[in-house]
Design a protein around this motif. Structure first.
Motif, mmCIF file in Angstrom:
data_model
loop_
_atom_site.group_PDB
_atom_site.id
_atom_site.type_symbol
_atom_site.label_atom_id
_atom_site.label_comp_id
_atom_site.label_asym_id
_atom_site.label_seq_id
_atom_site.Cartn_x
_atom_site.Cartn_y
_atom_site.Cartn_z
ATOM 1 N N UNK A 55 0.836 -1.208 0.000
ATOM 2 C CA UNK A 55 0.000 0.000 0.000
ATOM 3 C C UNK A 55 0.869 1.255 0.000
ATOM 4 N N UNK A 56 1.945 1.240 0.815
ATOM 5 C CA UNK A 56 2.842 2.398 0.853
ATOM 6 C C UNK A 56 3.523 2.601 -0.494
ATOM 7 N N UNK A 57 3.975 1.498 -1.115
ATOM 8 C CA UNK A 57 4.632 1.593 -2.417
ATOM 9 C C UNK A 57 3.661 2.086 -3.494
ATOM 10 N N UNK A 58 2.427 1.553 -3.470
ATOM 11 C CA UNK A 58 1.429 1.982 -4.445
ATOM 12 C C UNK A 58 1.069 3.456 -4.266
ATOM 13 N N UNK A 59 1.019 3.895 -2.997
ATOM 14 C CA UNK A 59 0.730 5.307 -2.734
ATOM 15 C C UNK A 59 1.840 6.204 -3.271
ATOM 16 N N UNK A 60 3.089 5.762 -3.090
ATOM 17 C CA UNK A 60 4.228 6.530 -3.606
ATOM 18 C C UNK A 60 4.182 6.609 -5.131
ATOM 19 N N UNK A 61 3.884 5.479 -5.770
ATOM 20 C CA UNK A 61 3.781 5.474 -7.230
ATOM 21 C C UNK A 61 2.642 6.367 -7.701
ATOM 22 N N UNK A 62 1.540 6.342 -6.949
ATOM 23 C CA UNK A 62 0.411 7.202 -7.313
ATOM 24 C C UNK A 62 0.758 8.676 -7.230
#
Length: 211
Positions: A55-62
């Motif tokens: 979730x943290x990685x996806x948020x950063x990518x977003x």
């Protein structure tokens, strides 16, 4: 904005859950309930940690994608504003050399073949300012768009000087009855048209690139 990594995340989660359930069921079949419960607790903790990390990685990518889209939108606005400034130069140029601006009562600078203080000079300066902003946004080094605007400005100034010479020759031709043909002016007109079209074409290309 839909997260492009969501399907992969849910597929990985489902696979992990399926493997954990299969292993848990296999341990239960061997009647080792304590080991099965210990494994279930460990698997749940692992899934929780992985979920948080994903979730943290996806948020950063977003956030990166969002920032990229914002920069892309800013660049498109600068491109459109540059196109508007270029259209303004084209319109004022036509009026100045072929229309209402080229009339008696001009300033001393205009009479002497200079563009100082004229609407054409102001529109060219506005174009150069816009091109400088576009260069800062899209060009890593150098001043590609500003140089394009400067080339147009140089051609316009040369045309003003040639127009002065043409007017001077016309006044002499009126008294002698001889026709005056200015080949240099014709070449400048062709050069102006070619550079204007090239400038416009390059703006279309970069607009497609950032669209």
């Amino acid at each position: 904005m839909k997260n492009p990594y969501a399907p992969g995340f849910w597929c990985a989660t489902a696979a992990l859950l399926l493997l954990s359930a299969t292993y848990f069921y296999g341990v239960m079949l061997t009647h080792q309930i304590d080991k099965a419960l210990l494994f279930l607790d460990s698997a749940a903790a692992l899934i929780g940690v992985i979920s948080i990390a994903v979730v943290a990685w996806a948020s950063l990518q977003g956030q990166r994608i969002k920032k990229k889209h914002l920069e892309q939108g800013k660049t498109l606005v600068l491109i459109w504003d540059t196109k508007v400034a270029l259209r303004r130069v084209e319109t004022v140029f036509d009026r100045y050399f072929w229309g209402s601006y080229w009339q008696p009562g001009r300033t001393f600078q205009e009479v002497m073949g200079e563009l100082t203080g004229t609407p054409l000079e102001k529109s060219l300066e506005a174009l150069k300012t816009q091109c400088a902003a576009l260069d800062k946004q899209v060009t890593q080094d150098g001043w590609h768009w500003l140089n394009n605007a400067r080339e147009l400005c140089d051609v316009a100034n040369a045309m003003a000087r040639e127009r002065y010479q043409l007017d001077f020759c016309d006044s002499r031709a009126d008294s002698s009855g001889a026709a005056v043909i200015n080949r240099d002016f014709e070449v400048l007109v062709y050069t102006w048209t070619a550079r204007l079209k090239t400038f416009d074409h390059q703006l279309d290309e970069i607009e497609v690139q950032y669209s």
